[in-house]
Design a protein around this motif. Structure first.
Motif, mmCIF file in Angstrom:
data_model
loop_
_atom_site.group_PDB
_atom_site.id
_atom_site.type_symbol
_atom_site.label_atom_id
_atom_site.label_comp_id
_atom_site.label_asym_id
_atom_site.label_seq_id
_atom_site.Cartn_x
_atom_site.Cartn_y
_atom_site.Cartn_z
ATOM 1 N N LYS A 29 0.843 -1.196 0.000
ATOM 2 C CA LYS A 29 0.000 0.000 0.000
ATOM 3 C C LYS A 29 0.884 1.254 0.000
ATOM 4 C CE LYS A 29 -4.039 -1.710 2.631
ATOM 5 N NZ LYS A 29 -4.342 -2.736 1.698
ATOM 6 N N LYS A 30 2.088 1.133 -0.533
ATOM 7 C CA LYS A 30 3.025 2.251 -0.497
ATOM 8 C C LYS A 30 2.751 3.203 -1.668
ATOM 9 C CE LYS A 30 6.445 -0.927 1.419
ATOM 10 N NZ LYS A 30 7.737 -1.618 1.219
ATOM 11 N N PRO A 31 2.841 4.535 -1.412
ATOM 12 C CA PRO A 31 2.573 5.475 -2.493
ATOM 13 C C PRO A 31 3.552 5.330 -3.671
ATOM 14 C CG PRO A 31 3.107 6.637 -0.428
ATOM 15 C CD PRO A 31 3.112 5.185 -0.122
ATOM 16 N N CYS A 32 2.998 5.466 -4.875
ATOM 17 C CA CYS A 32 3.784 5.437 -6.119
ATOM 18 C C CYS A 32 3.597 6.793 -6.795
ATOM 19 C CB CYS A 32 3.277 4.351 -7.063
ATOM 20 S SG CYS A 32 3.342 2.696 -6.369
ATOM 21 N N ALA A 33 4.677 7.386 -7.275
ATOM 22 C CA ALA A 33 4.575 8.761 -7.774
ATOM 23 C C ALA A 33 5.487 9.033 -8.963
ATOM 24 C CB ALA A 33 4.940 9.719 -6.634
ATOM 25 N N LEU A 34 5.058 10.024 -9.743
ATOM 26 C CA LEU A 34 5.816 10.508 -10.905
ATOM 27 C C LEU A 34 6.196 11.948 -10.676
ATOM 28 C CD1 LEU A 34 3.411 9.910 -13.917
ATOM 29 C CD2 LEU A 34 5.500 8.625 -13.402
ATOM 30 N N LEU A 35 7.439 12.311 -10.927
ATOM 31 C CA LEU A 35 7.788 13.725 -10.927
ATOM 32 C C LEU A 35 7.727 14.199 -12.378
ATOM 33 C CD1 LEU A 35 8.583 16.196 -9.407
ATOM 34 C CD2 LEU A 35 10.960 15.529 -9.611
ATOM 35 N N ASN A 36 6.658 14.940 -12.665
ATOM 36 C CA ASN A 36 6.405 15.349 -14.047
ATOM 37 C C ASN A 36 7.123 16.662 -14.366
ATOM 38 O OD1 ASN A 36 5.366 15.361 -16.607
ATOM 39 N ND2 ASN A 36 3.343 16.125 -15.987
ATOM 40 N N VAL A 37 8.426 16.648 -14.219
ATOM 41 C CA VAL A 37 9.190 17.880 -14.418
ATOM 42 C C VAL A 37 9.226 18.259 -15.897
ATOM 43 C CG1 VAL A 37 11.336 16.522 -14.347
ATOM 44 C CG2 VAL A 37 11.456 18.958 -14.063
ATOM 45 N N ASP A 38 8.918 19.536 -16.152
ATOM 46 C CA ASP A 38 8.927 20.075 -17.506
ATOM 47 C C ASP A 38 8.029 19.264 -18.449
ATOM 48 O OD1 ASP A 38 9.957 22.343 -18.641
ATOM 49 O OD2 ASP A 38 11.554 21.299 -19.710
ATOM 50 N N GLY A 39 6.979 18.687 -17.906
ATOM 51 C CA GLY A 39 6.024 17.922 -18.731
ATOM 52 C C GLY A 39 6.563 16.599 -19.254
ATOM 53 N N PHE A 40 7.679 16.128 -18.676
ATOM 54 C CA PHE A 40 8.289 14.900 -19.193
ATOM 55 C C PHE A 40 7.289 13.743 -19.227
ATOM 56 C CE2 PHE A 40 10.473 10.830 -18.633
ATOM 57 C CZ PHE A 40 11.331 10.852 -19.726
ATOM 58 N N TYR A 41 6.462 13.661 -18.194
ATOM 59 C CA TYR A 41 5.547 12.519 -18.112
ATOM 60 C C TYR A 41 4.136 12.825 -18.647
ATOM 61 C CZ TYR A 41 8.823 9.384 -15.744
ATOM 62 O OH TYR A 41 9.886 8.547 -15.457
ATOM 63 N N ASP A 42 3.952 13.958 -19.324
ATOM 64 C CA ASP A 42 2.629 14.248 -19.905
ATOM 65 C C ASP A 42 2.153 13.109 -20.816
ATOM 66 O OD1 ASP A 42 2.357 16.646 -18.594
ATOM 67 O OD2 ASP A 42 2.853 17.913 -20.318
ATOM 68 N N PRO A 43 3.006 12.610 -21.740
ATOM 69 C CA PRO A 43 2.516 11.537 -22.627
ATOM 70 C C PRO A 43 2.134 10.269 -21.852
ATOM 71 C CG PRO A 43 4.536 12.502 -23.506
ATOM 72 C CD PRO A 43 4.363 13.045 -22.120
ATOM 73 N N LEU A 44 2.848 9.995 -20.761
ATOM 74 C CA LEU A 44 2.516 8.812 -19.964
ATOM 75 C C LEU A 44 1.178 9.018 -19.244
ATOM 76 C CD1 LEU A 44 3.585 6.040 -19.067
ATOM 77 C CD2 LEU A 44 4.495 7.163 -17.043
ATOM 78 N N ASN A 45 0.984 10.216 -18.708
ATOM 79 C CA ASN A 45 -0.297 10.507 -18.051
ATOM 80 C C ASN A 45 -1.445 10.411 -19.055
ATOM 81 O OD1 ASN A 45 0.322 10.841 -15.294
ATOM 82 N ND2 ASN A 45 1.144 12.891 -15.666
ATOM 83 N N GLU A 46 -1.197 10.879 -20.284
ATOM 84 C CA GLU A 46 -2.238 10.772 -21.330
ATOM 85 C C GLU A 46 -2.546 9.305 -21.631
ATOM 86 O OE1 GLU A 46 -1.194 13.062 -24.870
ATOM 87 O OE2 GLU A 46 -0.820 14.779 -23.551
#
Ligand code: AMP
Length: 183
Positions: A128-145
């Motif tokens: 139940k440990k938190p999982c997170a993305l650091l979306n710096v400069d929109g790097f992970y925008d395509p993954l979030n999409e």
């Protein structure tokens, strides 16, 4: 110390100086919040940057590296504890076991693989440990999409998709992750 947080990040540094600056900023926040770092144990790319910065700030660093990658990822000799394993599977299992949360910084397919493994383990109830993305400069925008598209296509539950924390700044991300850690 309150425990360790695993950071998955590139064995390369990327082509935007903000990636290196951000890796250093994450180290600063971990030390400020009294957390140690668990990472892949190498000296190259963002992995090396975050480990070096943690050590410079007096933080604790555990690295977990497979024997075969000792040369390729240049095993970091100066960290608090370097654990040598035989396989990638052992590496990920130890990293997961020792950490109270998982954060992915920008990186390549290794970073994505590590993030998705712990995220899927949470989905099937292994932790139940938190999982997170650091979306710096929109790097992970395509993954979030892609994840939104996966929900829209009814392959992923909305509430589970929302459990993956994604923030644009280190401060916001660490605040949210730490608030969800079971100390
Ligand atoms: P990359 O994001 O591709 O630069 O890789 C980041 C880190 O992930 C490196 O330490 C790689 O050794 C590691 N890595 C790559 N593939 C795997 C895997 N299947 N299991 C565990 N770690 C991996």
């Amino acid at each position: 110390m309150k425990g360790y947080i695993a950071v998955f990040c590139g064995s390369r540094s990327g082509n935007n100086p903000v990636f290196v600056d951000t890796a250093k900023e994450v180290a600063q926040h971990l030390v400020d919040h009294d957390f140690g770092l668990v990472y892949g144990g190498g000296k190259v790319g963002l992995m090396g940057v975050i480990a070096d910065e943690m050590l410079a700030l007096g933080g604790e660093v555990i690295g977990v590296i497979p024997e075969k990658l000792f040369t390729k990822e240049v095993a970091h000799a100066g960290i608090t504890e370097l654990i040598t394993v035989q396989t990638m599977h052992e590496r990920k299992a130890i990293m997961a076991d020792k950490s109270k949360a998982f954060i992915a910084l920008p990186g390549g397919i290794g970073t994505l693989e590590e993030l998705f493994e712990v995220f899927t383990w949470a989905q099937i109830g292994y932790h139940k440990k938190p999982c997170a993305l650091l979306n710096v400069d929109g790097f992970y925008d395509p993954l979030n999409e892609m994840l939104d598209h996966t929900v829209a296509s009814d392959f992923l539950a909305q509430d589970y998709r929302e459990s993956l924390i994604s923030k644009n700044t280190v401060g916001e991300l660490l605040k949210e992750v730490i608030s969800k850690i079971d100390l």
